[in-house]
Design a protein around this motif. Structure first.
Motif, PDB file in Angstrom:
ATOM      1  N   THR A  23       6.756   0.619  12.302  1.00 30.70           N
ATOM      2  CA  THR A  23       5.492   0.331  11.630  1.00 30.70           C
ATOM      3  C   THR A  23       5.449   0.419  10.120  1.00 30.70           C
ATOM      4  OG1 THR A  23       4.201   1.241  13.648  1.00 30.70           O
ATOM      5  CG2 THR A  23       3.009   1.529  11.676  1.00 30.70           C
ATOM      6  N   THR A  24       6.087   1.122   9.524  1.00 32.61           N
ATOM      7  CA  THR A  24       6.357   1.137   8.047  1.00 32.61           C
ATOM      8  C   THR A  24       6.584  -0.028   7.746  1.00 32.61           C
ATOM      9  OG1 THR A  24       6.494   3.557   7.904  1.00 32.61           O
ATOM     10  CG2 THR A  24       7.276   2.434   5.991  1.00 32.61           C
ATOM     11  N   HIS A  25       7.604  -0.661   8.243  1.00 30.70           N
ATOM     12  CA  HIS A  25       8.078  -2.034   7.608  1.00 30.70           C
ATOM     13  C   HIS A  25       7.294  -3.039   8.073  1.00 30.70           C
ATOM     14  CE1 HIS A  25      12.848  -1.215   7.305  1.00 30.70           C
ATOM     15  NE2 HIS A  25      12.023  -0.060   7.018  1.00 30.70           N
ATOM     16  N   VAL A  26       6.533  -3.097   9.172  1.00 26.88           N
ATOM     17  CA  VAL A  26       5.495  -4.058   9.162  1.00 26.88           C
ATOM     18  C   VAL A  26       4.284  -4.271   8.187  1.00 26.88           C
ATOM     19  CG1 VAL A  26       3.362  -4.563  10.638  1.00 26.88           C
ATOM     20  CG2 VAL A  26       5.512  -4.021  11.903  1.00 26.88           C
ATOM     21  N   GLY A  27       3.994  -2.904   7.706  1.00 29.79           N
ATOM     22  CA  GLY A  27       3.127  -2.665   6.620  1.00 29.79           C
ATOM     23  C   GLY A  27       3.775  -3.153   5.030  1.00 29.79           C
ATOM     24  N   LEU A  28       4.772  -2.720   4.963  1.00 29.76           N
ATOM     25  CA  LEU A  28       5.623  -3.167   3.720  1.00 29.76           C
ATOM     26  C   LEU A  28       5.919  -4.748   3.652  1.00 29.76           C
ATOM     27  CD1 LEU A  28       8.184  -0.267   3.099  1.00 29.76           C
ATOM     28  CD2 LEU A  28       5.919  -0.886   1.887  1.00 29.76           C
ATOM     29  N   THR A  29       6.273  -5.215   4.975  1.00 29.45           N
ATOM     30  CA  THR A  29       6.354  -6.755   5.003  1.00 29.45           C
ATOM     31  C   THR A  29       5.106  -7.520   4.619  1.00 29.45           C
ATOM     32  OG1 THR A  29       8.386  -6.425   6.435  1.00 29.45           O
ATOM     33  CG2 THR A  29       7.378  -8.496   6.643  1.00 29.45           C
ATOM     34  N   ALA A  30       3.984  -7.051   5.274  1.00 29.28           N
ATOM     35  CA  ALA A  30       2.741  -7.580   5.016  1.00 29.28           C
ATOM     36  C   ALA A  30       2.330  -7.661   3.755  1.00 29.28           C
ATOM     37  CB  ALA A  30       1.700  -6.742   6.008  1.00 29.28           C
ATOM     38  N   ARG A  31       2.431  -6.431   2.934  1.00 30.35           N
ATOM     39  CA  ARG A  31       2.536  -6.418   1.549  1.00 30.35           C
ATOM     40  C   ARG A  31       3.127  -7.460   0.486  1.00 30.35           C
ATOM     41  NH1 ARG A  31       5.072  -4.181  -2.488  1.00 30.35           N
ATOM     42  NH2 ARG A  31       4.028  -3.894  -4.494  1.00 30.35           N
ATOM     43  N   ASN A  43      -2.680   6.947  14.509  1.00 31.77           N
ATOM     44  CA  ASN A  43      -1.713   7.945  14.805  1.00 31.77           C
ATOM     45  C   ASN A  43      -0.469   7.541  13.855  1.00 31.77           C
ATOM     46  OD1 ASN A  43      -0.846   5.766  16.167  1.00 31.77           O
ATOM     47  ND2 ASN A  43      -0.226   6.944  17.961  1.00 31.77           N
ATOM     48  N   ALA A  44      -0.505   6.627  12.893  1.00 25.18           N
ATOM     49  CA  ALA A  44       0.309   6.163  12.213  1.00 25.18           C
ATOM     50  C   ALA A  44      -0.003   6.702  10.598  1.00 25.18           C
ATOM     51  CB  ALA A  44       0.652   4.853  12.122  1.00 25.18           C
ATOM     52  N   GLY A  45      -0.414   7.918  10.396  1.00 19.93           N
ATOM     53  CA  GLY A  45      -0.764   8.332   9.099  1.00 19.93           C
ATOM     54  C   GLY A  45       0.358   8.485   8.068  1.00 19.93           C
ATOM     55  N   GLN A  46       1.753   8.598   8.831  1.00 17.36           N
ATOM     56  CA  GLN A  46       2.827   8.732   7.873  1.00 17.36           C
ATOM     57  C   GLN A  46       3.290   7.447   7.433  1.00 17.36           C
ATOM     58  OE1 GLN A  46       5.969  11.306   9.486  1.00 17.36           O
ATOM     59  NE2 GLN A  46       7.498   9.974   8.747  1.00 17.36           N
ATOM     60  N   SER A  47       3.256   6.397   8.070  1.00 18.68           N
ATOM     61  CA  SER A  47       3.548   4.884   7.731  1.00 18.68           C
ATOM     62  C   SER A  47       2.638   4.548   6.732  1.00 18.68           C
ATOM     63  CB  SER A  47       3.371   4.054   8.873  1.00 18.68           C
ATOM     64  OG  SER A  47       4.679   4.292   9.886  1.00 18.68           O
ATOM     65  N   ALA A  48       1.122   4.909   6.928  1.00 12.03           N
ATOM     66  CA  ALA A  48       0.182   4.563   6.022  1.00 12.03           C
ATOM     67  C   ALA A  48       0.499   5.081   4.675  1.00 12.03           C
ATOM     68  CB  ALA A  48      -1.062   4.907   6.592  1.00 12.03           C
ATOM     69  N   GLU A  49       0.944   6.313   4.519  1.00 11.67           N
ATOM     70  CA  GLU A  49       1.045   6.948   3.444  1.00 11.67           C
ATOM     71  C   GLU A  49       2.181   6.417   2.374  1.00 11.67           C
ATOM     72  OE1 GLU A  49       2.464  11.633   2.008  1.00 11.67           O
ATOM     73  OE2 GLU A  49       1.551  11.117   4.058  1.00 11.67           O
ATOM     74  N   ARG A  52       0.954   3.057   1.059  1.00 11.05           N
ATOM     75  CA  ARG A  52       0.093   3.106  -0.106  1.00 11.05           C
ATOM     76  C   ARG A  52       0.917   3.582  -1.148  1.00 11.05           C
ATOM     77  NH1 ARG A  52      -3.852   6.212   3.861  1.00 11.05           N
ATOM     78  NH2 ARG A  52      -5.173   4.695   4.525  1.00 11.05           N
ATOM     79  N   GLY A  53       1.968   4.291  -1.186  1.00 15.71           N
ATOM     80  CA  GLY A  53       2.855   4.930  -2.197  1.00 15.71           C
ATOM     81  C   GLY A  53       3.716   3.738  -2.816  1.00 15.71           C
ATOM     82  N   VAL A  54       4.082   2.720  -1.922  1.00 16.74           N
ATOM     83  CA  VAL A  54       4.825   1.717  -2.390  1.00 16.74           C
ATOM     84  C   VAL A  54       3.776   1.011  -3.316  1.00 16.74           C
ATOM     85  CG1 VAL A  54       5.882  -0.557  -1.987  1.00 16.74           C
ATOM     86  CG2 VAL A  54       6.882   1.510  -0.754  1.00 16.74           C
ATOM     87  N   PHE A  58       4.292  -0.151  -7.054  1.00 16.08           N
ATOM     88  CA  PHE A  58       4.869  -1.464  -7.317  1.00 16.08           C
ATOM     89  C   PHE A  58       3.548  -2.596  -7.434  1.00 16.08           C
ATOM     90  CE2 PHE A  58       8.696   0.596  -5.844  1.00 16.08           C
ATOM     91  CZ  PHE A  58       9.731  -0.139  -6.618  1.00 16.08           C
ATOM     92  N   GLY A  59       2.297  -2.030  -7.233  1.00 17.36           N
ATOM     93  CA  GLY A  59       1.378  -2.907  -7.521  1.00 17.36           C
ATOM     94  C   GLY A  59       0.543  -3.452  -6.190  1.00 17.36           C
ATOM     95  N   GLY A  60      -0.605  -4.161  -6.567  1.00 13.30           N
ATOM     96  CA  GLY A  60      -1.352  -4.700  -5.381  1.00 13.30           C
ATOM     97  C   GLY A  60      -2.146  -5.689  -5.854  1.00 13.30           C
ATOM     98  N   PRO A  61      -3.145  -6.114  -5.229  1.00  8.14           N
ATOM     99  CA  PRO A  61      -4.022  -5.325  -4.590  1.00  8.14           C
ATOM    100  C   PRO A  61      -3.545  -5.366  -3.032  1.00  8.14           C
ATOM    101  CG  PRO A  61      -5.237  -7.070  -4.845  1.00  8.14           C
ATOM    102  CD  PRO A  61      -4.113  -7.153  -5.638  1.00  8.14           C
ATOM    103  N   PHE A  62      -3.525  -4.220  -2.333  1.00  6.32           N
ATOM    104  CA  PHE A  62      -3.249  -4.538  -0.620  1.00  6.32           C
ATOM    105  C   PHE A  62      -3.696  -3.108  -0.338  1.00  6.32           C
ATOM    106  CE2 PHE A  62      -0.344  -3.225   2.793  1.00  6.32           C
ATOM    107  CZ  PHE A  62      -0.508  -4.444   3.442  1.00  6.32           C
ATOM    108  N   ALA A  63      -4.266  -3.294   0.951  1.00  7.79           N
ATOM    109  CA  ALA A  63      -5.155  -2.047   1.553  1.00  7.79           C
ATOM    110  C   ALA A  63      -4.410  -1.887   2.856  1.00  7.79           C
ATOM    111  CB  ALA A  63      -6.595  -2.621   1.862  1.00  7.79           C
ATOM    112  N   VAL A  64      -4.531  -0.578   3.066  1.00  3.18           N
ATOM    113  CA  VAL A  64      -3.825   0.135   4.381  1.00  3.18           C
ATOM    114  C   VAL A  64      -4.972   0.866   4.927  1.00  3.18           C
ATOM    115  CG1 VAL A  64      -2.078   1.425   5.217  1.00  3.18           C
ATOM    116  CG2 VAL A  64      -1.795   0.504   3.121  1.00  3.18           C
ATOM    117  N   GLU A  65      -5.234   0.446   6.245  1.00  2.84           N
ATOM    118  CA  GLU A  65      -6.431   1.233   6.960  1.00  2.84           C
ATOM    119  C   GLU A  65      -5.763   1.915   8.182  1.00  2.84           C
ATOM    120  OE1 GLU A  65     -10.572  -0.298   7.651  1.00  2.84           O
ATOM    121  OE2 GLU A  65      -9.493  -2.157   7.036  1.00  2.84           O
TER     122      GLU A  65
END
Lengths: 226, 226
Positions: A23-31, A43-49, A52-54, A58-65
């Motif tokens: 799930t983390t990799h899905v998010g980082l790849t999307a970004r 229930n994926a709060g750890q991946s969201a964190e 968001r930290g990356v 490393f910059g954005g804009p990129f939103a995590v919900e």
């Protein structure tokens, strides 16, 4: 990545523990590959964190919900819904149609471009309900082989944006990696223009951990908690 | 995928347990997107078993090797070595050069194509040694952002083969997914030509598990042991 339309990636389903890394990799790849926002199950709060930290570093804009209403999001999405599945139509057969549907195609006649529309890209995790296949405007297979939802998302986004996502510039970044033939150079984002100036000089930390605070894995989730 | 040259993916480093799923996805992505062989560290036996199982069911040829001499493989590889790293040169800047180096470029003059050479694509897991950066003919970044080694590999292979890998045909497969706008159809591989005949009829198992024996995750590792 573009003010005209929003590209949102929805991770459908998540099993805490077992799926954290995917799930983390899905998010980082999307970004990294041009999406504007990712939605995880709540229930994926750890991946969201982690994602968001990356983005903070490393910059954005990129939103995590985090949301608990995956079905409703898909059902009520005002725009085009793409569902990535190995059972779908071949990406090479439908990518032009998807691009046209969201207004990313290059018109043959000036002024004939389709208007921009928002796009929801659904990436399965746990088994997805049949209703999703029916709601999706496009069920798309990046090959019809079993492989990785992260790989499928990456190839889909690269083809959707036709490579333009690779030239994206990042705002509000603390740091920036300088692309090099042989090196591991990270500079303060303020030190150099963010426009791909390969000749920028910076702190060369060869062989060290590049001072990023990451755990040194290449192309990896870079900061996920064990 | 091509008799003229072998494309090999080397997974560098593996932590049993924690990396099982990522390593499996590296292997499945290598297979699905046109590589001929993947080499895992010898402590990644579980991932090797999963990838071999998918190859048995969905076809090949695709080889999975377990080796304990990662450094020596890289050092002695007779061909072109690409190392995927977020510190590398931008893929969009060097992909043409890589294609030319392995003889995948389209020559401007007939008969002027470079001769085919084997290619080793190194995907980091644990921290990779500095010697790898120096040995690599190309250190390549699929973006210079932290994301996923699986995503980086996928985009790199798709660009290396210029999409031709998506049309690959599979030999000795037991089953084949029929690409569909809305459906989950899997047929015996012998029932229909393997050449992308989208109109093929087959067992339509809508909403069921598609009879693949997989656990139903879309674009997922499809059979990994929990």
């Amino acid at each position: 990545m573009n003010d005209a339309r929003e590209v949102v990636v929805l991770r459908y389903g998540h099993r805490p523990g077992r799926d954290d890394r995917m799930t983390t990799h899905v998010g980082l790849t999307a970004r990294a590959l041009g999406a504007d926002r990712v939605i995880f199950p709540d229930n994926a709060g750890q991946s969201a964190e982690t994602v968001r930290g990356v983005t903070d570093r490393f910059g954005g804009p990129f939103a995590v919900e985090l949301r608990d209403d995956q079905k409703a999001i898909v059902k009520s999405f005002e725009g085009v819904v793409v569902h990535l599945t190995m059972y779908g139509e071949r990406v090479q057969d439908v990518e032009a149609e998807v691009r046209e549907a969201v207004g990313l195609d290059e018109p043959e006649v000036v002024g004939e471009a389709s208007p921009p529309r928002d796009l929801l890209v659904v990436v399965g995790g746990e088994k997805v309900p049949w209703a999703l296949y029916e709601r999706a405007d496009f069920n798309v297979g990046v090959t019809n082989q079993p492989h990785s939802e992260v790989a499928g998302l990456a190839v889909f986004l690269d083809r959707l944006f036709d490579g333009a996502e690779l030239d994206r510039e990042w705002e509000h970044a603390d740091r920036r990696v300088v692309p090099e033939a042989t090196g591991k150079t990270v500079v303060d984002a303020d030190d150099v223009p963010a426009s791909g100036d390969d000749d920028a000089t910076g702190t060369d930390e060869r062989g060290a951990d590049a001072g990023t605070g990451e755990r040194g894995a290449e192309h990896d989730d870079a900061g996920e908690r064990d």
